[in-house]
Design an enzyme around this catalytic site. Sequence first.
Site, PDB file in Angstrom:
ATOM      1  N   GLU A 179       0.674  -1.358   0.185  1.00 13.84           N
ATOM      2  CA  GLU A 179      -0.017   0.109   0.029  1.00 13.84           C
ATOM      3  C   GLU A 179       0.909   1.179  -0.076  1.00 13.84           C
ATOM      4  OE1 GLU A 179      -2.109  -0.698   3.502  1.00 13.84           O
ATOM      5  OE2 GLU A 179      -2.658  -2.581   2.969  1.00 13.84           O
ATOM      6  N   LEU A 211      -5.792  -2.211  -0.551  1.00 17.14           N
ATOM      7  CA  LEU A 211      -5.680  -2.051   0.984  1.00 17.14           C
ATOM      8  C   LEU A 211      -6.101  -3.623   1.531  1.00 17.14           C
ATOM      9  CD1 LEU A 211      -6.319   0.705   3.213  1.00 17.14           C
ATOM     10  CD2 LEU A 211      -6.308  -1.449   3.880  1.00 17.14           C
ATOM     11  N   GLU A 259      -3.967  -6.768   3.429  1.00 14.34           N
ATOM     12  CA  GLU A 259      -2.866  -7.506   3.750  1.00 14.34           C
ATOM     13  C   GLU A 259      -2.733  -8.943   3.596  1.00 14.34           C
ATOM     14  OE1 GLU A 259      -2.804  -3.603   5.498  1.00 14.34           O
ATOM     15  OE2 GLU A 259      -4.430  -5.178   5.886  1.00 14.34           O
ATOM     16  N   GLN A 275       2.358  -2.254   5.731  1.00 16.81           N
ATOM     17  CA  GLN A 275       2.565  -1.004   6.141  1.00 16.81           C
ATOM     18  C   GLN A 275       2.753  -0.765   7.627  1.00 16.81           C
ATOM     19  OE1 GLN A 275      -0.670   2.139   5.668  1.00 16.81           O
ATOM     20  NE2 GLN A 275       0.513   2.641   3.685  1.00 16.81           N
ATOM     21  N   HIS A 299      -0.139   2.009  15.395  1.00 19.61           N
ATOM     22  CA  HIS A 299       1.087   2.584  14.667  1.00 19.61           C
ATOM     23  C   HIS A 299       2.249   2.483  15.614  1.00 19.61           C
ATOM     24  CE1 HIS A 299      -2.187   4.633  12.813  1.00 19.61           C
ATOM     25  NE2 HIS A 299      -1.692   3.986  11.771  1.00 19.61           N
TER      26      HIS A 299
END
Length: 745
Positions: free
Chosen positions: A434, A463, A465, A487, A536
């Site tokens: 991505e 998008l 995985e 990502q 994240h």
Amino acid sequence: MKGLNRAEICDLNFVEFVNGWNGRGDARPAADEAILDGSALDARGFRELFESQLISRHLDLMARVLRVQNKVFYTIGSSGHEGNAMVARLTRHTDPAFLHYRSGGFMAERFRKLPGMDPVMDSALSFAASKDDPASGGRHKVWGSKPLWVLPQTSTIASHLPKALGTAVAIETARRLGHVLPIPDDSIAICSFGDASANHATAQTAFNAAAWTAYQKLPAPVLFVCEDNGIGISVKTPGGWIGNRFRSMDGLDYFAADGLDLASGYGDVQRAVEHCRRTRRPTFLHLRTTRIMGHAGTDFEIEWRSVEELCAVEASDPLLRSAAIALESGLMSKTDVLDLYEATRKRCFAAAEEADRRPKLDDLREVIAPLAPYSPAAVAKEAARADFAERRLEVFGGQAKLPENQPPRHLAIQINNALHDIFAKYPETLLFGEDVAQKGGVYTVTKGLQKAFGARRVFNTLLDETMILGMAQGFANVGLLPIPEIQYLAYFHNACDQIRGEAASLQFFSNNQYRNPMVVRIAGLGYQRGFGGHFHNDNSITALRDIPGLVVGCPSRGDDAATMLRTLTALAKTDGRVAVFLEPIALYMTKDLYEAGDGQWLTSYPGPTEAMTLGEGRVYGEGEDLVIFSYGNGVPMSLRAARQIEQSLGWKIRVVDLRWLVPLNDGYIAEQARNAKRVIVVDEGRRSAGVGEGVITALAEAGLGAVPMQRVVGVDTYTPLAGAAFLVIPGEDDIVRAADTLAKG
């Protein structure tokens, strides 16, 4: 029939059906004549398909009998699905096949494609878990064959669909790149599955990606074969669901065929196969089947289905229809049919008894031999190979611009330089994920790669995985070298099975006959400021550590990243391994170590002949008063803490960057701690099941358990947003406090 099990009843049904036949047969057709009026199937083809169906059936019956004698170890059968032999007959043995576990008919028929192969003996060896089994070496009952391009599947509940589609995409991608395929350029990928599996999220991923591909008019010659028997173990599929769902799905070209009737179904299967090969579009073949004798030998259907329902299902047995066709057409007499039936039974049981006498796996080294092959000398030689100097000059723009001739740079830049080098070295390399193309990734780590090497080698995906990793397996299957990007580490978890259950298991379950080499780049770990929370700043390395055969490297600085990537790609090329390159996001742009502006975390780029030995860490300092083990973000953090500890306690300290997280190099860890007076393990992952547990275990098992030790680890919680994140992950002060505790102990 009182006291008989359903397998015995199905066996008797066939014999009684043939004996009771009183219809009149036509004149015996010639070999190349249609078996019945209006059928696309000729007499020779029917006879061979019928033989394949009988082989499949008697393998099932044999398994039910010999399982109770502990001579056979698998009883999920193909009974009722024998019509899938038509798909095998109408495709080539060079069309990669990813098969449902009810594919006995398909396999028996595909064995005809090459001379000298025996579907009965090969299958019997697999049923018996003999190490002579040519598919898996006795590691699992799989439908698989290297010469027949049947890639062994062990978990065929939809998990194989993404890599089947990936293989179809890869066939076309390789052709456009000029890569020499190991199969004909017009090959198609075949993928069979049940109607219940069609509802699985992983299956839906593949269907959606196939339609997404077709919508953009990109070739993807995959033949999805849904073998619809109307039930999943004991849960019935609503009537008409599969047809209604897929007949109207844009991007999938729908065909239906009767898998219970060879004469009427053959032409429809033929049209689907020819359409897929000609148009190069995703094609959905809805094959009507039934399931008799239950899901497996342990499924006593009489406990949850009525006798009337079971009798109705058994009356739809495709072998009864095939026997009727043989008799109606005049091709065979009743005696011919029964003689063939009994001869096939005898052949299957004889093969099973022979297979039972063959050796089994009885040595641990034999069992795990194909799991993680490693050729250290060959890998080192390949990693250091630098015979692409001219291409490097072209890529980087001349001698003066080569990265090794530039000032020291941070981690993200050196990963980018290393990727440019790898692409120059290996023309078969692809990078995808991505946002990786024009944007260069969220953190610009792949910036410039598409411009340098083109959109066919560096491209964005949808998008998803699961599909990214499925596609990676497909590219690897045809000899390309994929470097997929996930990502964020948190995004890997919903697709983990594509690595754990599929990619990393292929060498093991194919006895190292099939490999799908790849290097999966994953950005992850914590310590990002002003960005993210859990998704994240994910430290969940445990999911990676639990995957047998996987290699995971985690660099903390730019030069290590470059040499590690060279080793990982060499490992993939040489030994076919699946690896993860875990990139600490918070260190991507880090330049300083101790004070702002000191530039001590910038590194020079290592020349193209330099590579890192698998399992080898990096050591800072020579002290033995305290040895600190860490990785990733923990390394510069430990170095800063070590300076404080040295100043306050006067200790001489050694900091060890593990670099390789899976498998941990237990011997190296023990060696580094052999003369240590104290040990601290800094692990930014969670306390439970983290890397730190592995380090402590390695030390204890090396007899170093008496050395005073402390773990500085993350808390067993999800990572919160903003400043609260730093309350749940270890910091420099935690390391200093651990040292103080050891000093007082």
